[in-house]
Design a protein around this motif. Structure first.
Motif, PDB file in Angstrom:
ATOM      1  N   THR A 367       0.853  -1.179   0.000  1.00  0.00           N
ATOM      2  CA  THR A 367       0.000   0.000   0.000  1.00  0.00           C
ATOM      3  C   THR A 367       0.895   1.238   0.000  1.00  0.00           C
ATOM      4  O   THR A 367       1.736   1.406   0.880  1.00  0.00           O
ATOM      5  CB  THR A 367      -0.921   0.022   1.228  1.00  0.00           C
ATOM      6  N   VAL A 372      -3.160   3.562  -1.783  1.00  0.00           N
ATOM      7  CA  VAL A 372      -3.583   2.766  -2.939  1.00  0.00           C
ATOM      8  C   VAL A 372      -2.920   1.399  -2.832  1.00  0.00           C
ATOM      9  O   VAL A 372      -1.701   1.298  -2.668  1.00  0.00           O
ATOM     10  CB  VAL A 372      -3.184   3.443  -4.265  1.00  0.00           C
ATOM     11  N   TYR A 389      -2.983  -2.508  -9.498  1.00  0.00           N
ATOM     12  CA  TYR A 389      -3.483  -1.831  -8.311  1.00  0.00           C
ATOM     13  C   TYR A 389      -4.965  -1.532  -8.486  1.00  0.00           C
ATOM     14  O   TYR A 389      -5.507  -1.561  -9.605  1.00  0.00           O
ATOM     15  CB  TYR A 389      -2.718  -0.529  -8.028  1.00  0.00           C
ATOM     16  N   GLY A 391      -8.122   1.298  -7.027  1.00  0.00           N
ATOM     17  CA  GLY A 391      -8.390   2.539  -6.311  1.00  0.00           C
ATOM     18  C   GLY A 391      -9.063   2.262  -4.983  1.00  0.00           C
ATOM     19  O   GLY A 391      -9.415   1.127  -4.643  1.00  0.00           O
ATOM     20  N   TRP A 392      -9.273   3.325  -4.240  1.00  0.00           N
ATOM     21  CA  TRP A 392      -9.858   3.183  -2.901  1.00  0.00           C
ATOM     22  C   TRP A 392     -11.209   2.474  -2.936  1.00  0.00           C
ATOM     23  O   TRP A 392     -11.524   1.663  -2.058  1.00  0.00           O
ATOM     24  CB  TRP A 392     -10.042   4.565  -2.263  1.00  0.00           C
ATOM     25  N   THR A 395     -10.716  -1.415  -3.022  1.00  0.00           N
ATOM     26  CA  THR A 395      -9.777  -2.101  -2.126  1.00  0.00           C
ATOM     27  C   THR A 395     -10.405  -3.346  -1.520  1.00  0.00           C
ATOM     28  O   THR A 395      -9.763  -4.398  -1.418  1.00  0.00           O
ATOM     29  CB  THR A 395      -9.320  -1.156  -1.006  1.00  0.00           C
TER      30      THR A 395
END
Length: 414
Positions: A367, A372, A389, A391-392, A395
Motif C-alpha cells: 500500500t 492505494v 493496483y 483505487g480506494w 480495495t
C-alpha cells in the motif's frame, strides 16, 4: 479517388482558406498589429503542415517539382518559399500555393494509374498530430505503399472517443474502397491502438485483408493515468474509454491477425514514463520490450523502425495462447478484480507476501503513500509475473480476491 480528394482538400480548402488568411495578414501588416500577425502565422503554419502531411502520406510527395516564377522548386523548397512570400508578398504566396495544389493534382492523377502493393495505416495517439506516424510509415521503406495517416485533431483526442473511432473507421473504409484488392498493415501508437482495436472489433469483414498489426506502447489493459484522472469512471473526457481494459476484445483480434507489441522500459522500472509494460501485453501477440525508450520516442526511435522491419521481413502468424499454469490462473484471477489497473514493478521489492502456493508462486501486496493498494504475483523464482493496483473504491474487492485465492488455489501450509 485520391486525385479528387487532394484537389478538394488543397485547392478548395487550403488555397481558398489561405487566400483569406493572406488578405487578413496583409491588413494586419499594414496596421502593424504584431499580435495579429503572429496569430495568423499560426494559421498559415497549420496549412503548410497539412500540405507536408499529404506529402508524407503519398509517395509522389518526395519527388514533386513545382514550377513558379521562372524557377523550379522541390517540395520542401516550395514550402519554404511559401512561408517567406506570405510575409513579404501575400499575392505571390497565394499564387505559389495554388501552383503547389495544381502540381499535387497532376502528380496524384499519375499515381492513381499505379496501383500500390500495400496500404499502410499509421495512427497517432493523444495530444498529437499525424506527422510522426506518417514519417514512421515512410521510414519503413515499403516499396509502392499507400500510406494513410489521418489527423484526429489535438483537442479531439482529449474529449471525442466515438468521433475518433468514426474518423479512423471512415478513412479505412475509403482506402479499402479505393484499393479493394490489396492487403493492409496497421501501425498504431498509444490511443491510436485503442481506436484500432475498437474499429477492428466492429469490422470483422476487414480482418482477412490485414497482414499485420503493430501496437506501440498501447495501454490495452487500461491506462493508469486515465484511471487517476477519472477514478470513479464518471466519463471525464477521453479518460473513461482510455482507462478501460480492452484486453478481452483485443485478444480476439490478435488470435487471428499477426500482431507485434512494442513496449518501452525506462531504467528497468517497468514503464515508458507513461504506460506500464504490463498494460501492453496480449495473448497471441509477438512482444518486444525496448530498454530506455520513452513513450513519445516509440514513434520515432530507430530501434522501433528496425524491430518493425524485422517483423515484416517474413510472414508471421499469431502465437498460440500462453500455456496454462498455476501462475497464469492466479494472474487471470486478479485481472478480473473490479477496478484492477496494470501497473509497473515500482513497489515490487517493497511488497509483502500474503499467500504462498504449493509451487512457490506468491501473492504479494503493498500500500503506497496515497493508500492505494498494489498486488503482485511472482513465480517460484521470485520473478514478477503480474503487477496491478485498485483505487480506494475497490480495495475491498482486492482483499476479497486475495482471500478467495486461498481456497481457489493450492496454498502452502504454514
Amino acid at each position: 479517388m485520391i486525385a479528387k480528394k487532394v484537389v478538394d482538400t488543397l485547392t478548395d480548402q487550403i488555397a481558398d482558406s489561405l487566400a483569406d488568411t493572406i488578405d487578413e495578414l496583409t491588413k494586419a501588416i499594414t496596421a502593424t498589429t504584431t499580435g495579429l500577425v503572429e496569430n495568423l502565422g499560426v494559421t498559415l503554419d497549420d496549412k503548410i503542415k497539412e500540405i507536408q502531411r499529404i506529402k508524407l502520406e503519398h509517395p509522389f510527395g518526395w519527388s514533386i517539382e513545382v514550377n513558379f516564377d521562372n524557377r523550379k522548386y522541390d517540395f520542401d523548397a516550395a514550402i519554404a518559399q511559401l512561408e517567406i512570400l506570405a510575409k513579404k508578398d501575400p499575392e505571390k504566396a497565394k499564387a505559389l500555393l495554388k501552383e503547389i495544389a495544381e502540381t499535387l493534382q497532376e502528380e496524384t492523377v499519375g499515381q492513381d494509374r499505379q496501383k500500390p502493393d500495400v496500404t499502410i495505416f499509421s495512427q497517432h495517439g493523444m495530444t498529437d498530430d499525424s506527422r510522426d506516424m506518417a514519417s514512421l510509415a515512410a521510414q519503413l521503406q515499403i516499396p509502392n505503399a499507400h500510406i494513410v495517416a489521418p489527423d484526429l485533431g489535438w483537442v479531439n483526442t482529449l474529449v471525442e472517443f466515438d468521433g475518433l473511432v468514426q474518423t479512423v473507421e471512415t478513412s479505412t473504409a475509403e482506402a479499402f474502397e479505393r484499393y479493394p484488392d490489396i492487403p493492409a498493415r496497421i501501425l498504431a501508437t498509444s490511443l491510436g491502438g485503442i481506436l484500432w482495436i475498437e474499429v477492428l472489433s466492429r469490422h470483422r469483414e476487414w480482418w482477412p485483408r490485414i497482414e499485420s498489426l503493430i501496437l506501440l506502447g498501447v495501454p490495452i489493459g487500461g491506462a493508469n493515468l486515465a484511471r487517476m484522472v477519472d477514478p470513479f469512471g464518471w466519463g471525464v473526457g477521453i479518460a473513461k474509454p482510455l482507462g478501460e481494459n480492452r484486453r478481452p476484445l483485443a485478444e480476439k483480434v490478435t488470435a487471428k491477425i499477426p500482431t507485434l507489441v512494442i513496449a518501452g522500459d525506462m531504467f528497468q522500472k517497468g514503464h515508458d514514463m507513461m504506460v506500464p509494460v504490463e498494460a501492453t501485453k496480449l495473448n497471441h501477440a509477438h512482444f518486444v520490450c525496448l530498454n530506455n525508450v520513452t513513450h513519445k520516442k516509440l514513434k520515432t526511435h530507430p530501434d522501433v523502425v528496425e524491430t518493425i522491419q524485422a517483423f515484416w521481413s517474413e510472414l508471421q502468424e499469431p502465437l498460440p495462447a500462453s500455456s496454462k499454469s498455476l501462475v497464469t490462473d492466479v494472474v487471470a484471477h486478479f485481472r478480473q478484480v473490479n477496478g484492477m489497473t496494470d501497473a509497473s514493478q515500482k513497489y515490487f521489492t517493497k511488497a509483502k507476501t500474503q499467500v504462498q502456493l504449493t509451487d512457490g508462486t506468491t501473492i504479494r501486496t503493498h500500500t503506497d503513500g496515497f493508500r492505494v493498494k498494489h498486488v503482485f504475483v511472482a513465480d517460484a523464482d521470485g520473478q514478477c509475473e503480474f503487477c496491478g493496483y485498485v483505487g480506494w473504491l475497490n480495495t475491498s474487492d482486492l482483499d476479497e480476491a486475495i482471500e478467495q485465492s486461498q481456497t481457489l488455489f493450492n496454498v502452502k501450509s504454514g
